[in-house]
Design an enzyme around this catalytic site. Structure first.
Site, PDB file in Angstrom:
ATOM      1  N   HIS A 149       0.829  -1.141   0.081  1.00  0.00           N
ATOM      2  CA  HIS A 149       0.235   0.132   0.119  1.00  0.00           C
ATOM      3  C   HIS A 149       1.118   1.209   0.108  1.00  0.00           C
ATOM      4  O   HIS A 149       2.012   1.095   0.647  1.00  0.00           O
ATOM      5  CB  HIS A 149      -0.819  -0.060   1.355  1.00  0.00           C
ATOM      6  CG  HIS A 149      -1.911   0.884   1.369  1.00  0.00           C
ATOM      7  ND1 HIS A 149      -1.396   2.308   1.611  1.00  0.00           N
ATOM      8  CD2 HIS A 149      -3.441   0.947   1.226  1.00  0.00           C
ATOM      9  CE1 HIS A 149      -2.602   3.095   1.778  1.00  0.00           C
ATOM     10  NE2 HIS A 149      -3.774   2.259   1.471  1.00  0.00           N
ATOM     11  N   ASP A 176       2.672  -4.644   7.912  1.00  0.00           N
ATOM     12  CA  ASP A 176       1.541  -3.562   7.831  1.00  0.00           C
ATOM     13  C   ASP A 176       0.343  -4.828   8.097  1.00  0.00           C
ATOM     14  O   ASP A 176       0.173  -5.581   7.155  1.00  0.00           O
ATOM     15  CB  ASP A 176       1.653  -3.272   6.592  1.00  0.00           C
ATOM     16  CG  ASP A 176       0.257  -2.271   5.979  1.00  0.00           C
ATOM     17  OD1 ASP A 176      -0.480  -2.591   6.847  1.00  0.00           O
ATOM     18  OD2 ASP A 176       0.345  -1.526   5.034  1.00  0.00           O
ATOM     19  N   GLN A 200      -4.739  -5.197   6.998  1.00  0.00           N
ATOM     20  CA  GLN A 200      -5.623  -5.962   6.441  1.00  0.00           C
ATOM     21  C   GLN A 200      -5.724  -7.434   7.063  1.00  0.00           C
ATOM     22  O   GLN A 200      -6.515  -8.489   6.445  1.00  0.00           O
ATOM     23  CB  GLN A 200      -5.312  -5.927   4.837  1.00  0.00           C
ATOM     24  CG  GLN A 200      -5.522  -4.641   4.420  1.00  0.00           C
ATOM     25  CD  GLN A 200      -6.893  -4.254   4.129  1.00  0.00           C
ATOM     26  OE1 GLN A 200      -8.287  -4.973   4.433  1.00  0.00           O
ATOM     27  NE2 GLN A 200      -7.188  -3.005   4.042  1.00  0.00           N
ATOM     28  N   LYS A 256     -10.255  -0.395  10.571  1.00  0.00           N
ATOM     29  CA  LYS A 256     -10.506  -1.518   9.851  1.00  0.00           C
ATOM     30  C   LYS A 256     -10.882  -2.733  10.357  1.00  0.00           C
ATOM     31  O   LYS A 256     -11.102  -3.884  10.049  1.00  0.00           O
ATOM     32  CB  LYS A 256      -9.212  -1.703   8.825  1.00  0.00           C
ATOM     33  CG  LYS A 256      -9.144  -0.575   7.670  1.00  0.00           C
ATOM     34  CD  LYS A 256      -7.957  -0.886   6.993  1.00  0.00           C
ATOM     35  CE  LYS A 256      -7.332   0.317   6.253  1.00  0.00           C
ATOM     36  NZ  LYS A 256      -8.074   0.592   4.976  1.00  0.00           N
ATOM     37  N   CYS A 299      -4.688   2.467  -3.633  1.00  0.00           N
ATOM     38  CA  CYS A 299      -3.335   2.952  -3.099  1.00  0.00           C
ATOM     39  C   CYS A 299      -2.384   1.920  -3.363  1.00  0.00           C
ATOM     40  O   CYS A 299      -1.489   1.760  -2.398  1.00  0.00           O
ATOM     41  CB  CYS A 299      -3.555   3.259  -1.673  1.00  0.00           C
ATOM     42  SG  CYS A 299      -4.807   4.401  -1.308  1.00  0.00           S
TER      43      CYS A 299
HETATM   44  C1  LIG Z   1      -2.435  -2.830   3.716  1.00  0.00           C
HETATM   45  C2  LIG Z   1      -2.769  -1.291   3.911  1.00  0.00           C
HETATM   46  N1  LIG Z   1      -2.001  -0.568   4.605  1.00  0.00           N
HETATM   47  C3  LIG Z   1      -2.078   0.502   5.212  1.00  0.00           C
HETATM   48  C4  LIG Z   1      -3.151   1.210   5.175  1.00  0.00           C
HETATM   49  C5  LIG Z   1      -3.447   2.625   5.526  1.00  0.00           C
HETATM   50  O1  LIG Z   1      -4.327   2.576   6.720  1.00  0.00           O
HETATM   51  P1  LIG Z   1      -4.810   3.867   7.412  1.00  0.00           P
HETATM   52  O2  LIG Z   1      -5.703   4.583   6.353  1.00  0.00           O
HETATM   53  O3  LIG Z   1      -5.880   3.278   8.279  1.00  0.00           O
HETATM   54  O4  LIG Z   1      -3.791   4.535   7.709  1.00  0.00           O
HETATM   55  C6  LIG Z   1      -4.292   0.339   4.518  1.00  0.00           C
HETATM   56  C7  LIG Z   1      -5.741   1.203   4.360  1.00  0.00           C
HETATM   57  O5  LIG Z   1      -6.251   1.424   3.092  1.00  0.00           O
HETATM   58  C8  LIG Z   1      -4.159  -0.678   3.891  1.00  0.00           C
HETATM   59  O6  LIG Z   1      -4.936  -1.618   3.246  1.00  0.00           O
END
Ligand SMILES: Cc1ncc(COP(=O)(O)O)c(C=O)c1O
Lengths: 148, 414
Positions: B129, B207, B210, B233, B371
């Site tokens: 991401h 990370d 998900q 999430k 993203c």
């Molecule tokens: C794999 C992953 N990493 C990071 C993020 C970023 O999360 P947040 O927008 O809650 O900081 C997301 C959310 O879209 C994600 O799916």
């Protein structure tokens, strides 16, 4: 599906399926890449300007039905037209898509009126304006633009 | 955390806990397939936030009066609850941040700033991401370290041979990767990756944005060094998330943001700082958010996790089979190990158009690059349509998705 038939009018579906003036224009005198960072869609507009006339215009790229149809309809609208008229059309269409009120005289827009259904889908307006912003950028000598 | 026996999966009971699932859209019930963007919230979480602001609101750490001391205790209780939830060794290993994005930025700006220098390599993967790419690029521009990228195979799995080669050929200091891909649903073999990275002398940041909404995460079992996730999430509020790292990693790290709470003593001659985690929580934190996260953990731990997982897995299999029957539809991301996320494209219609058409059916999906622009490029698409499921989704909802896709195909085939 009443709202859907507003946005996906026959003309839009037709231009999506068979986009007019699609492809590269190697002899172009100006061109610009348009980018919608929201969805990643990309569009290139090629123009041949001779004197103060848009003699030829083509576009290529990836996009949704709305952005493709909008670009295709645009090429038909501006091809062979004087620059001043083209700039006027860009303003008119962007206004039609973004103004608060329903445009008074849709008929005057001809086939472009088909784009007005997009007004009811706020998240999709930028799809419809992308081609027009990109044409504006090309005519102004900018080679890159975004919908942001 | 409740100690009584956990309840097995019960679709109706679960769904009745999520008020938004009772709302109407386009004259019918909402079929929400965008939990990977943000999950819906159970009433107990919403009530915890409401209760805080209506009965318990006070700032933490410095107040002497009852409300303030109770808020402080509740905030620290939230930290403890979440630490236990991910099986951290100690609650002070867990820092509250705004979300995964801030968690990764925090590590980049503290551990990264202190440890990554010209000549070092940071290993990312093609399926990251942007939140796990851009913070590192910003730092790399400044520090001049090298970034290498683990490639992805056509199924959307990491190329493990290439990973091992990269690990061998470069002085890798950190491997930062997603536990589960938000765009494809792929579950990465992170335990194996951690083992190999550690053997090569590199640390591993996961990370978990998900992963944690789909299955239980045990940071000690994973043996990783950093773990980031977002509250929203995980059926909790927006604006709160966690970054976990082992105690010995926090110890020597410099501060992140400066301000109130994170200091021991401030003077114009020199300021001294608190230890982690307070050192990293400058300013007034999202107290209601933290309390909302306690409610999330209390909610989730009522349920038998494996039965929720089994339901999601069944949904994934059901939806995958049904979607494959839709003409011209192609699923992007066919890894063997997947959570219930399905990305797809259709020749007949662009993802944006699909999302608009499905919306008219009351079906909420996401369309775009998620993203993950480098990953989209790898698959040769500008974007995909993505349906992401949570335990509250049903097969009947999947049927509505499929019906909508058939309608889209008909509409665009005129
Ligand atoms: C794999 C992953 N990493 C990071 C993020 C970023 O999360 P947040 O927008 O809650 O900081 C997301 C959310 O879209 C994600 O799916």
């Amino acid at each position: 599906m009443s709202e859907l038939s507003e946005i996906y009018q026959e003309i839009i579906l037709d231009h999506n399926k068979r986009p007019r003036n699609f492809g590269e224009l190697p002899e172009s005198t100006c061109s610009a890449d348009g980018h919608n960072p929201l969805c990643g869609d990309e569009l290139t507009i090629y123009v041949i300007v001779d004197g103060d006339t848009v003699c030829d215009i083509r576009f290529e790229g990836q996009g949704c039905a709305i952005s493709k149809a909008s670009a295709s309809l645009m090429t038909l609208k501006v091809k062979g037209k004087p620059l001043a008229e083209v700039k006027e059309a860009i303003l008119e269409v962007c206004d039609m898509l973004t103004a608060q009120e329903e445009p008074a005289d849709l008929d005057a827009l001809g086939d472009l009126a088909a784009l007005s259904g997009v007004r009811q889908f706020p998240m999709r307006i930028k799809c419809a304006t992308l081609a027009w912003h990109t044409l504006k950028a090309a005519l102004e000598g900018n080679t890159k633009t975004t919908t942001e | 955390m409740p100690t009584h026996a956990a309840k097995p999966f019960d679709s109706e009971a679960l769904r009745s806990d999520f008020p938004i699932l009772k709302t109407k859209t386009k004259g019918g019930p909402l079929a929400y397939f965008d939990s990977a963007a943000t999950a819906q919230k159970p009433s107990s979480v919403i009530e915890a936030i409401h209760r805080f602001y209506s009965q318990e609101n006070a700032s933490i750490h410095r107040g002497i009066y009852d409300l303030a001391s109770e808020a402080t205790l509740a905030y620290e209780k939230a930290r403890e609850t979440l630490a236990q939830f991910i099986n951290a060794q100690a609650s002070h290993e867990l820092t509250f941040v705004r979300g995964t994005t801030e968690g990764i930025n925090l590590i980049a700006q503290t551990w990264g700033r202190q440890n990554l220098k010209a000549g070092d390599t940071l290993l990312l993967t093609r399926m990251e991401h942007h939140a796990n790419i851009v913070p590192w690029q910003l730092l790399a521009e400044e520090k001049g370290f090298n970034i290498e990228v683990v490639p992805v195979n056509p199924a959307g799995e990491l190329e493990m041979d290439a990973f091992e080669t990269l690990l061998k050929e470069h002085p890798v200091k950190l491997v930062a990767l997603t536990h589960v891909s938000n765009a494809l649903g792929t579950i990465n073999p992170v335990k194996d990756i951690v083992k190999k990275a550690h053997a090569a002398g590199a640390l591993v940041l996961l990370d978990g944005a998900q992963a944690i909404p789909h299955f239980r995460v045990d940071v000690q079992d994973l043996d990783c060094d950093f773990y980031a996730f977002s509250g929203h999430k995980l059926f909790g509020p927006t604006g709160i998330g966690c970054i976990w790292a082992r105690e010995e990693i926090w110890k020597p790290l410099p501060p992140y943001q400066g301000g109130g709470a994170m200091i021991q003593r401030v003077s114009f001659e020199g300021t001294t700082y608190q230890d982690a985690p307070v050192r990293y929580e400058a300013g007034t934190p999202h107290i209601a958010g933290a309390l909302g996260m306690t409610a999330v953990v209390d909610y989730l731990t009522q349920w038998d996790a494996s039965s929720l997982e089994a339901h999601e897995h069944k949904l994934l299999e059901y939806a995958t089979a049904k979607l494959q029957e839709v003409p011209t539809l192609k699923i992007i991301g066919t890894a063997k190990e997947k959570v219930s996320v399905i990305s797809f494209v259709m020749d007949a219609a662009h993802p944006h158009d699909l999302a608009t058409i499905l919306n008219e059916e009351g079906v909420a999906i996401r369309a775009g690059h998620h993203c993950c622009m480098p990953l989209m490029r790898h698959f040769g698409v500008a974007g995909t349509a993505r349906a992401s499921f949570a335990f509250y989704n049903t097969e009947a909802e999947v049927d509505r998705l499929v019906t909508g896709l058939h309608k889209a195909k008909d509409l665009f085939n005129v």
